[in-house]
Design a protein around this motif. Structure first.
Motif, PDB file in Angstrom:
ATOM      1  N   ALA A 107       0.833  -1.203   0.000  1.00 14.57           N
ATOM      2  CA  ALA A 107       0.000   0.000   0.000  1.00 14.57           C
ATOM      3  C   ALA A 107       0.869   1.254   0.000  1.00 14.57           C
ATOM      4  CB  ALA A 107      -0.930  -0.007   1.212  1.00 14.57           C
ATOM      5  N   ILE A 108       1.903   1.248   0.838  1.00 10.87           N
ATOM      6  CA  ILE A 108       2.787   2.421   0.921  1.00 10.87           C
ATOM      7  C   ILE A 108       3.558   2.610  -0.386  1.00 10.87           C
ATOM      8  CG2 ILE A 108       4.768   3.409   2.140  1.00 10.87           C
ATOM      9  CD1 ILE A 108       3.841   1.860   4.619  1.00 10.87           C
ATOM     10  N   SER A 109       4.022   1.497  -0.988  1.00 14.78           N
ATOM     11  CA  SER A 109       4.803   1.577  -2.230  1.00 14.78           C
ATOM     12  C   SER A 109       3.930   1.599  -3.479  1.00 14.78           C
ATOM     13  CB  SER A 109       5.778   0.391  -2.308  1.00 14.78           C
ATOM     14  OG  SER A 109       5.080  -0.843  -2.256  1.00 14.78           O
ATOM     15  N   TRP A 167      -0.530  -1.852  -6.104  1.00 16.24           N
ATOM     16  CA  TRP A 167      -1.901  -2.204  -5.746  1.00 16.24           C
ATOM     17  C   TRP A 167      -2.295  -3.637  -6.107  1.00 16.24           C
ATOM     18  CZ3 TRP A 167      -2.553   1.315  -2.474  1.00 16.24           C
ATOM     19  CH2 TRP A 167      -2.144   2.633  -2.707  1.00 16.24           C
ATOM     20  N   PRO A 168      -2.030  -4.134  -7.317  1.00 20.87           N
ATOM     21  CA  PRO A 168      -2.465  -5.509  -7.626  1.00 20.87           C
ATOM     22  C   PRO A 168      -1.857  -6.541  -6.678  1.00 20.87           C
ATOM     23  CG  PRO A 168      -1.869  -4.330  -9.641  1.00 20.87           C
ATOM     24  CD  PRO A 168      -1.439  -3.469  -8.495  1.00 20.87           C
ATOM     25  N   GLU A 169      -0.554  -6.397  -6.377  1.00 17.01           N
ATOM     26  CA  GLU A 169       0.097  -7.344  -5.468  1.00 17.01           C
ATOM     27  C   GLU A 169      -0.515  -7.250  -4.064  1.00 17.01           C
ATOM     28  OE1 GLU A 169       1.567  -5.138  -7.298  1.00 17.01           O
ATOM     29  OE2 GLU A 169       3.020  -6.096  -8.644  1.00 17.01           O
ATOM     30  N   GLY A 170      -0.764  -6.010  -3.625  1.00 15.01           N
ATOM     31  CA  GLY A 170      -1.350  -5.824  -2.309  1.00 15.01           C
ATOM     32  C   GLY A 170      -2.750  -6.419  -2.202  1.00 15.01           C
ATOM     33  N   LEU A 171      -3.551  -6.247  -3.267  1.00 13.12           N
ATOM     34  CA  LEU A 171      -4.895  -6.823  -3.262  1.00 13.12           C
ATOM     35  C   LEU A 171      -4.847  -8.340  -3.190  1.00 13.12           C
ATOM     36  CD1 LEU A 171      -6.661  -4.533  -5.876  1.00 13.12           C
ATOM     37  CD2 LEU A 171      -7.354  -4.831  -3.504  1.00 13.12           C
ATOM     38  N   TYR A 172      -3.846  -8.943  -3.835  1.00 13.90           N
ATOM     39  CA  TYR A 172      -3.705 -10.402  -3.811  1.00 13.90           C
ATOM     40  C   TYR A 172      -3.457 -10.887  -2.372  1.00 13.90           C
ATOM     41  CZ  TYR A 172      -1.494 -14.969  -4.333  1.00 13.90           C
ATOM     42  OH  TYR A 172      -1.160 -16.285  -4.207  1.00 13.90           O
ATOM     43  N   TYR A 204      -7.327  -0.113   1.803  1.00 12.28           N
ATOM     44  CA  TYR A 204      -8.418   0.415   0.983  1.00 12.28           C
ATOM     45  C   TYR A 204      -8.420   1.940   0.979  1.00 12.28           C
ATOM     46  CZ  TYR A 204     -10.506  -4.182   0.229  1.00 12.28           C
ATOM     47  OH  TYR A 204     -10.742  -5.459  -0.184  1.00 12.28           O
ATOM     48  N   ASN A 205      -8.055   2.576   2.091  1.00 12.60           N
ATOM     49  CA  ASN A 205      -7.945   4.037   2.098  1.00 12.60           C
ATOM     50  C   ASN A 205      -6.836   4.500   1.162  1.00 12.60           C
ATOM     51  OD1 ASN A 205     -10.036   4.376   3.855  1.00 12.60           O
ATOM     52  ND2 ASN A 205      -8.808   5.014   5.593  1.00 12.60           N
ATOM     53  N   GLN A 206      -5.690   3.814   1.206  1.00 11.41           N
ATOM     54  CA  GLN A 206      -4.590   4.172   0.313  1.00 11.41           C
ATOM     55  C   GLN A 206      -4.975   3.968  -1.149  1.00 11.41           C
ATOM     56  OE1 GLN A 206      -1.442   5.415   1.032  1.00 11.41           O
ATOM     57  NE2 GLN A 206      -2.220   5.720   3.102  1.00 11.41           N
ATOM     58  N   LEU A 207      -5.809   2.958  -1.422  1.00 13.09           N
ATOM     59  CA  LEU A 207      -6.243   2.651  -2.789  1.00 13.09           C
ATOM     60  C   LEU A 207      -7.330   3.602  -3.266  1.00 13.09           C
ATOM     61  CD1 LEU A 207      -5.898   0.672  -5.169  1.00 13.09           C
ATOM     62  CD2 LEU A 207      -7.522  -0.842  -4.047  1.00 13.09           C
ATOM     63  N   GLY A 208      -7.868   4.411  -2.354  1.00 11.12           N
ATOM     64  CA  GLY A 208      -8.931   5.334  -2.730  1.00 11.12           C
ATOM     65  C   GLY A 208     -10.315   4.738  -2.624  1.00 11.12           C
ATOM     66  N   GLN A 209     -10.428   3.520  -2.089  1.00  7.54           N
ATOM     67  CA  GLN A 209     -11.729   2.883  -1.875  1.00  7.54           C
ATOM     68  C   GLN A 209     -12.176   3.175  -0.440  1.00  7.54           C
ATOM     69  OE1 GLN A 209     -13.352   1.424  -4.439  1.00  7.54           O
ATOM     70  NE2 GLN A 209     -11.607   2.044  -5.684  1.00  7.54           N
ATOM     71  N   TYR A 210     -12.579   4.426  -0.214  1.00  6.99           N
ATOM     72  CA  TYR A 210     -12.809   4.887   1.149  1.00  6.99           C
ATOM     73  C   TYR A 210     -14.063   4.281   1.778  1.00  6.99           C
ATOM     74  CZ  TYR A 210      -9.218   8.190  -0.181  1.00  6.99           C
ATOM     75  OH  TYR A 210      -8.049   8.741  -0.623  1.00  6.99           O
ATOM     76  N   GLU A 211     -15.064   3.903   0.960  1.00  8.17           N
ATOM     77  CA  GLU A 211     -16.233   3.243   1.536  1.00  8.17           C
ATOM     78  C   GLU A 211     -15.823   1.919   2.184  1.00  8.17           C
ATOM     79  OE1 GLU A 211     -16.049   4.293  -1.548  1.00  8.17           O
ATOM     80  OE2 GLU A 211     -17.657   5.769  -1.896  1.00  8.17           O
ATOM     81  N   LEU A 212     -14.984   1.134   1.486  1.00  8.89           N
ATOM     82  CA  LEU A 212     -14.500  -0.121   2.063  1.00  8.89           C
ATOM     83  C   LEU A 212     -13.610   0.140   3.276  1.00  8.89           C
ATOM     84  CD1 LEU A 212     -13.679  -2.106  -1.203  1.00  8.89           C
ATOM     85  CD2 LEU A 212     -15.471  -2.621   0.448  1.00  8.89           C
ATOM     86  N   GLY A 213     -12.762   1.167   3.176  1.00 10.39           N
ATOM     87  CA  GLY A 213     -11.910   1.510   4.313  1.00 10.39           C
ATOM     88  C   GLY A 213     -12.740   1.872   5.536  1.00 10.39           C
ATOM     89  N   LEU A 214     -13.824   2.622   5.321  1.00  9.98           N
ATOM     90  CA  LEU A 214     -14.696   3.007   6.434  1.00  9.98           C
ATOM     91  C   LEU A 214     -15.374   1.788   7.053  1.00  9.98           C
ATOM     92  CD1 LEU A 214     -15.993   5.250   8.093  1.00  9.98           C
ATOM     93  CD2 LEU A 214     -17.743   5.473   6.317  1.00  9.98           C
ATOM     94  N   SER A 215     -15.780   0.826   6.223  1.00 13.63           N
ATOM     95  CA  SER A 215     -16.456  -0.356   6.763  1.00 13.63           C
ATOM     96  C   SER A 215     -15.515  -1.167   7.659  1.00 13.63           C
ATOM     97  CB  SER A 215     -16.969  -1.232   5.616  1.00 13.63           C
ATOM     98  OG  SER A 215     -15.907  -1.823   4.897  1.00 13.63           O
TER      99      SER A 215
END
Length: 612
Positions: free
Chosen positions: A120-122, A125-130, A159-170
């Motif tokens: 996430a920091i680096s 994204w695809p590797e992190g999601l895996y 998810y916040n770093q990825l910009g998917q803030y709804e998922l991050g909030l959940s």
């Protein structure tokens, strides 16, 4: 003589026992001290980086005394330290070695979570999601409450770093529902506030801000306190209250400097620069902006640089230094485009991961059906051997069953083909199929010396529509835009949704002038869409970029990049307009506008003029 020897022997035994007791006590003390160091390192690893590194050095000196599990744990702590220092590749190597080792399951899960956090920091994204998907799938099997809480925290962070803030909030809410305290409570509040801030759901007087600050101050998490103050300062700046923003930032600046955490140092300096510029104290604003740019130079993509360059550009312009203002404006535009491109990349990575997950589930379902079919065939074969009298009936059953499953398999394949080629929401081609068709069309037009043009357009302020009226309304807009644009073109035009609110039209056999007219027709059609059926009243506009093979060649990447650059110019020049790539076609574009009546010309000059 014998009695004297016996007494000396007895004394010697007593001395040996005493010596062994001393050695044993010393050894036990060292073991207890080592474990105490591990516990202390776990507690302060993010709150006190300097002391954390000191403890690691002490543990390295005792490496020969460590058990196997302590050795693995030391490697994990070293990896965490490397991640905190920005040495991500070295840290990832250590984490992955732990995963392939004989370490305990709990430590492997910690390493897996650290891998997700590092990716996430680096921004991988695809590797992190895996790795995140793998972690979340194993959570139902985990009974350790602390690991479950940490998994929720890492998921929210990613998810916040990825910009998917709804998922991050959940996930942040899930973490807050757990029985947590100390640093974990601070992390949970920080993640929730970040999600609310990014979703524009946070106000400066929200009591959750004070709760988050108090939780992080109690656990001495300076970096996280600084993050919350940065949200609060930004809210004050939006409310045109720069004095309060400066007060908030300066009250925590000295503490933040002790952490040497570059990302938030850059954010603080950038916000202070903006606040001083709002107050008119340009000297201080310039100093803070230059520091922010210097601190953010080692960060790949940073909104701090965008804000700092904008302030410097405005200051130079106010001084009448137009040369420096132009230089800063160029850097601002480059940083702003890179920041927007980074956001698009995140959304594309998430959409691609979702598509791959859907495709994988479809394949698994198909394999399950195929396995069921094999099992049925085996049962039928056994039944045939047991009772030949039912052969004909069983044969008919097999044929019927095979036909049914064959039909189902055909329907499944047809559905997979539909998913692979078309965008599920709008019904136009998706990005992957567009690339295949576009490559073929470009090669054919190049070999046959045929005209070819490319249109790229992006809906203006689409995020505002989603935020104001909901994602259902946003989906309605995307489908309606696709419908009105499809009817404007020809049947052999290649029309696709590239992702998000971005679309592209490849026009084989079409010159630049005709393509520009089509782009203008689509732009006007989009602007005239009646949105009342969506449940809300608003105006839809789009920014267009146009180029052709004469200007950009027959390479797909080049022609789309040029069209994208032209589109970006449309965005930069005020949106809701069409821009042609290159200045050599000025006369042709002048002909496009020549047919418009005087009233239309005035309107076009205000809203949808062609930019050359």
């Amino acid at each position: 003589m014998v009695n004297l020897f016996s007494k000396r022997l007895k004394r010697g035994r007593i001395f040996c026992l005493f010596l062994m007791l001393i050695v044993h006590n010393s050894w036990s003390a060292q073991i207890e001290g080592t474990q105490s160091l591990f516990n202390q390192a776990e507690q302060i690893r993010s709150s006190d980086p300097v002391q954390f590194i000191t403890i690691i050095e002490k543990l390295k000196q005792r490496e020969e005394l460590l058990t196997k599990e302590q050795s693995h744990n030391l490697k994990y702590l070293i990896g965490y330290s490397l991640s905190f220092q920005g040495k991500f590749d070295e840290a990832l190597t250590i984490y992955k070695n732990i995963l392939s080792s004989n370490a305990q399951t709990t430590l492997k899960l910690k390493a897996n979570l650290s891998i997700v956090n590092t990716y996430a920091i680096s921004k991988q994204w695809p590797e992190g999601l895996y790795y995140l998907s793998d972690t979340l799938n194993t959570l139902p099997k985990i009974s350790d409450d602390l690991l479950i809480q940490r998994s929720y925290a890492v998921a929210a962070i990613f998810y916040n770093q990825l910009g998917q803030y709804e998922l991050g909030l959940s996930f942040a809410n899930k973490l807050l529902q757990e029985s947590i305290e100390g640093r974990t409570l601070c992390v949970a509040h920080n993640l929730k506030l970040e999600s609310l801030f990014k979703l524009d759901l946070l106000e400066e007087n929200d009591p959750q801000i004070r709760e988050g600050i108090e939780a992080c101050q109690q656990s001495n998490e300076v970096v996280m306190v600084s993050a919350i103050y940065s949200y609060l300062a930004t809210l004050y700046l939006k409310q045109n209250n720069p004095h309060q923003a400066i007060s908030i930032l300066e009250s925590n600046f000295d503490s933040l400097k002790t952490t040497k955490y570059v990302p938030y140092l850059a954010i603080f300096n950038s916000l202070l620069s903006q606040a001083h510029h709002d107050l008119g104290t340009n000297r201080q604003a310039e100093e803070y902006a230059l520091v922010a740019i210097d601190e953010a130079k080692n960060i790949n993509i940073s909104n701090s640089s965008v804000n700092a360059y904008r302030v410097l550009y405005q200051i130079a312009e106010s001084r009448g230094d137009h040369k420096m203002a132009l230089e800063y404006h160029k850097k601002f535009a480059e940083a702003d485009k890179a920041y927007l491109d980074d956001i698009k990349t995140k959304h594309l990575a998430f959409q691609l991961a979702e598509h791959q997950a859907t495709e994988q589930k479809s394949r698994i379902g198909l394999l399950d059906k195929q396995n069921n079919l094999l099992k049925i065939e085996q049962r039928l074969a056994r039944s045939e051997a047991e009772n030949n009298r039912l052969f004909i009936a069983l044969l008919i059953a097999i044929i019927t069953l095979l036909s049914f499953w064959g039909y189902k398999s055909w329907m499944t394949q047809k559905r997979l083909k539909q998913l692979a080629e078309f965008d599920a929401l709008t019904g136009v081609f998706n990005r992957g199929h567009f690339t295949q068709l576009a490559q073929s069309a470009l090669q054919y037009c190049e070999n046959s010396d045929i005209y070819l043009s490319c249109i790229l357009f992006d809906l203006d302020k689409f995020k505002t529509i989603n935020d104001s009226y909901g994602h259902a309304c946003g989906d309605w807009v995307l489908k309606r835009v696709a419908d009105v644009c499809k009817v404007q073109g020809r049947s052999n035009d290649i029309f696709a949704r590239l992702g998000g609110e971005e679309f592209s039209i490849l026009l084989p056999g079409c010159d630049l002038l005709t393509a520009t007219k089509l782009a203008e027709t689509c732009r006007k059609a989009i602007e005239q869409i009646d949105t009342r059926n969506s449940g809300a009243k608003f105006i839809i506009t789009a920014s267009f970029g146009v180029t052709d093979a004469k200007l950009s060649g027959y390479d797909l990447e080049k022609i789309t990049a040029d069209a994208d650059m032209a589109m970006y110019c449309s965005k930069h020049d005020g949106r809701n307009r069409t821009t042609v790539f290159g200045r050599a076609l000025a006369d042709e574009n002048a002909n496009v506008n020549a047919g418009e009546n005087a009233g239309s010309e005035a309107s076009e000059n205000r809203q949808g003029r062609l930019t050359l």
